[in-house]
Design an enzyme around this catalytic site. Structure first.
Site, PDB file in Angstrom:
ATOM      1  N   SER A 183       0.839  -1.193   0.000  1.00  0.00           N
ATOM      2  CA  SER A 183       0.000   0.000   0.000  1.00  0.00           C
ATOM      3  C   SER A 183       0.872   1.241   0.000  1.00  0.00           C
ATOM      4  O   SER A 183       2.095   1.166   0.156  1.00  0.00           O
ATOM      5  CB  SER A 183      -0.909   0.018   1.239  1.00  0.00           C
ATOM      6  OG  SER A 183      -0.157   0.282   2.409  1.00  0.00           O
ATOM      7  N   LYS A 184       0.207   2.376  -0.161  1.00  0.00           N
ATOM      8  CA  LYS A 184       0.921   3.639  -0.191  1.00  0.00           C
ATOM      9  C   LYS A 184       1.512   3.997   1.163  1.00  0.00           C
ATOM     10  O   LYS A 184       2.317   4.915   1.270  1.00  0.00           O
ATOM     11  CB  LYS A 184      -0.016   4.743  -0.682  1.00  0.00           C
ATOM     12  CG  LYS A 184      -0.456   4.533  -2.127  1.00  0.00           C
ATOM     13  CD  LYS A 184      -1.536   5.486  -2.564  1.00  0.00           C
ATOM     14  CE  LYS A 184      -1.978   5.181  -3.994  1.00  0.00           C
ATOM     15  NZ  LYS A 184      -3.097   6.019  -4.448  1.00  0.00           N
ATOM     16  N   ARG A 185       1.107   3.258   2.211  1.00  0.00           N
ATOM     17  CA  ARG A 185       1.661   3.514   3.531  1.00  0.00           C
ATOM     18  C   ARG A 185       3.072   2.951   3.684  1.00  0.00           C
ATOM     19  O   ARG A 185       3.781   3.312   4.610  1.00  0.00           O
ATOM     20  CB  ARG A 185       0.741   2.904   4.601  1.00  0.00           C
ATOM     21  CG  ARG A 185      -0.624   3.578   4.687  1.00  0.00           C
ATOM     22  CD  ARG A 185      -1.446   3.010   5.813  1.00  0.00           C
ATOM     23  NE  ARG A 185      -1.803   1.624   5.572  1.00  0.00           N
ATOM     24  CZ  ARG A 185      -2.907   1.244   4.931  1.00  0.00           C
ATOM     25  NH1 ARG A 185      -3.725   2.150   4.439  1.00  0.00           N
ATOM     26  NH2 ARG A 185      -3.190  -0.028   4.761  1.00  0.00           N
ATOM     27  N   GLN A 215       6.292   3.282   2.700  1.00  0.00           N
ATOM     28  CA  GLN A 215       7.109   4.263   2.008  1.00  0.00           C
ATOM     29  C   GLN A 215       8.388   3.675   1.440  1.00  0.00           C
ATOM     30  O   GLN A 215       8.927   4.176   0.449  1.00  0.00           O
ATOM     31  CB  GLN A 215       7.439   5.419   2.963  1.00  0.00           C
ATOM     32  CG  GLN A 215       6.218   6.215   3.403  1.00  0.00           C
ATOM     33  CD  GLN A 215       5.503   6.863   2.224  1.00  0.00           C
ATOM     34  OE1 GLN A 215       6.128   7.464   1.363  1.00  0.00           O
ATOM     35  NE2 GLN A 215       4.186   6.726   2.188  1.00  0.00           N
TER      36      GLN A 215
END
Length: 317
Positions: free
Chosen positions: A249-251, A253
């Site tokens: 996910s975009k979490r 990084q």
């Protein structure tokens, strides 16, 4: 052949986004088709212009070009959902004229409406609470200050389609999703409606996207039929997951393309790694996207979720 990649500019592009973009791009280019880039910035609370710019920069860096898009206008634009709201409203009105739309006063917090569903998350089936509300009940809700969402009254039908990777998919709509939202209570049109209107009007005839959207395809096929549009052929590809089993996910990084670039990872390294995971290369090696066009085949792509390790992409063993 007209394919598309339609990311949401709500965060930095990560390895999972690149995976889907690469496979969608190869599926179209391998058949001599064109590619459309559409930015799904429909939700003003989540979308940011800097993320949109970053997505286009990352795609260009990866060598995944497009023929029509926000920076390359064509006959099927505009290519940002935020500029297409009137088209979605016209679709809502057409559905309403068929007697298929009703107001729903259930809270968004309870139902998580209008977001694209994700694999592994339970999807709440709407029981039709507001479907048979009387006029007096609706007026009472309005007087209380509650703004309604709009739902599509789903028929008692089972829809079937053939997925390019997973074969025949059957879904009984009332038990799988129930009446679903086509416009949120804040006036934002729902993902399910917008994606159908966009793909239909943009004449997209091949959709390659993540397996997390497989279960939402039957309700989209229903909308295609009700709106008199020709649906595309669908292929859902497996998701990339971390070693702990969670989807990327975009979490995360560390696996964003921006972070990988900062560590010195080249675009060819990422493309080659993803192609290896997709079965297009026999070993993990650098490759340019254009060099993979002749290798692409759906028969090679795995059906199960694909595990990725940040140590692999960074070249560590």
């Amino acid at each position: 052949m007209r394919g598309r990649f339609a990311p949401s500019p709500s965060g930095q592009m990560h390895l999972g986004n690149a995976w889907t973009a690469l496979l969608a791009w190869l599926a179209s280019r391998s058949q001599g088709g064109s590619m459309v880039l559409r930015l799904e910035d429909l939700d003003p609370g989540r979308s940011r212009s800097e993320y949109a710019a970053g997505i286009m920069e990352d795609l260009q860096w990866l060598g995944l070009d497009w023929d029509e898009g926000p920076d390359r206008e064509g006959p099927n634009g505009p290519y940002r959902q935020s500029e297409r709201r009137q088209l979605y409203q016209e679709a809502v009105e057409r559905l309403g004229q068929q007697g298929l739309v009703y107001e729903c006063y259930c809270s968004r917090a309870e139902l998580h409406v209008a977001e694209a569903p994700h694999a592994g998350e339970s999807e709440w089936v709407y029981p039709g609470t507001c479907r048979c509300f009387s006029r007096e009940q609706r007026q009472k809700k309005l007087r209380s200050g509650r703004r309604p969402a709009l739902r599509l009254a789903v028929p008692d039908q089972t829809l079937t389609f053939t997925d390019g990777l997973y074969g025949e998919v059957r879904q009984h709509l009332p038990s799988a999703c129930g009446d679903f939202v086509i416009r949120r209570s804040d006036g934002v049109h729902a993902y399910q409606l917008a994606v159908v209107v966009d793909d239909g009007l943009m004449r997209i005839n091949q959709v390659v996207r993540g397996q997390d959207l497989l279960t939402s395809t039957p309700r989209q096929l229903l909308l295609y039929r009700l709106l008199g549009m020709q649906p595309p052929a669908f292929t859902h590809v497996p998701l990339l997951i971390a070693p702990d089993g969670h989807r990327l996910s975009k979490r995360q990084q560390s696996l964003s393309l921006a972070a990988l670039k900062q560590t010195g990872v080249r675009a060819e390294r990422i493309i080659g790694y993803l192609a290896w995971k997709a079965g297009l290369l026999e070993q993990d090696q650098s490759a340019a996207a254009a060099d993979l066009v002749h290798r692409f085949s759906l028969d090679l792509i795995p059906r199960q979720a694909v595990v990725v390790h940040d140590t692999e992409i960074l070249g560590e063993r």
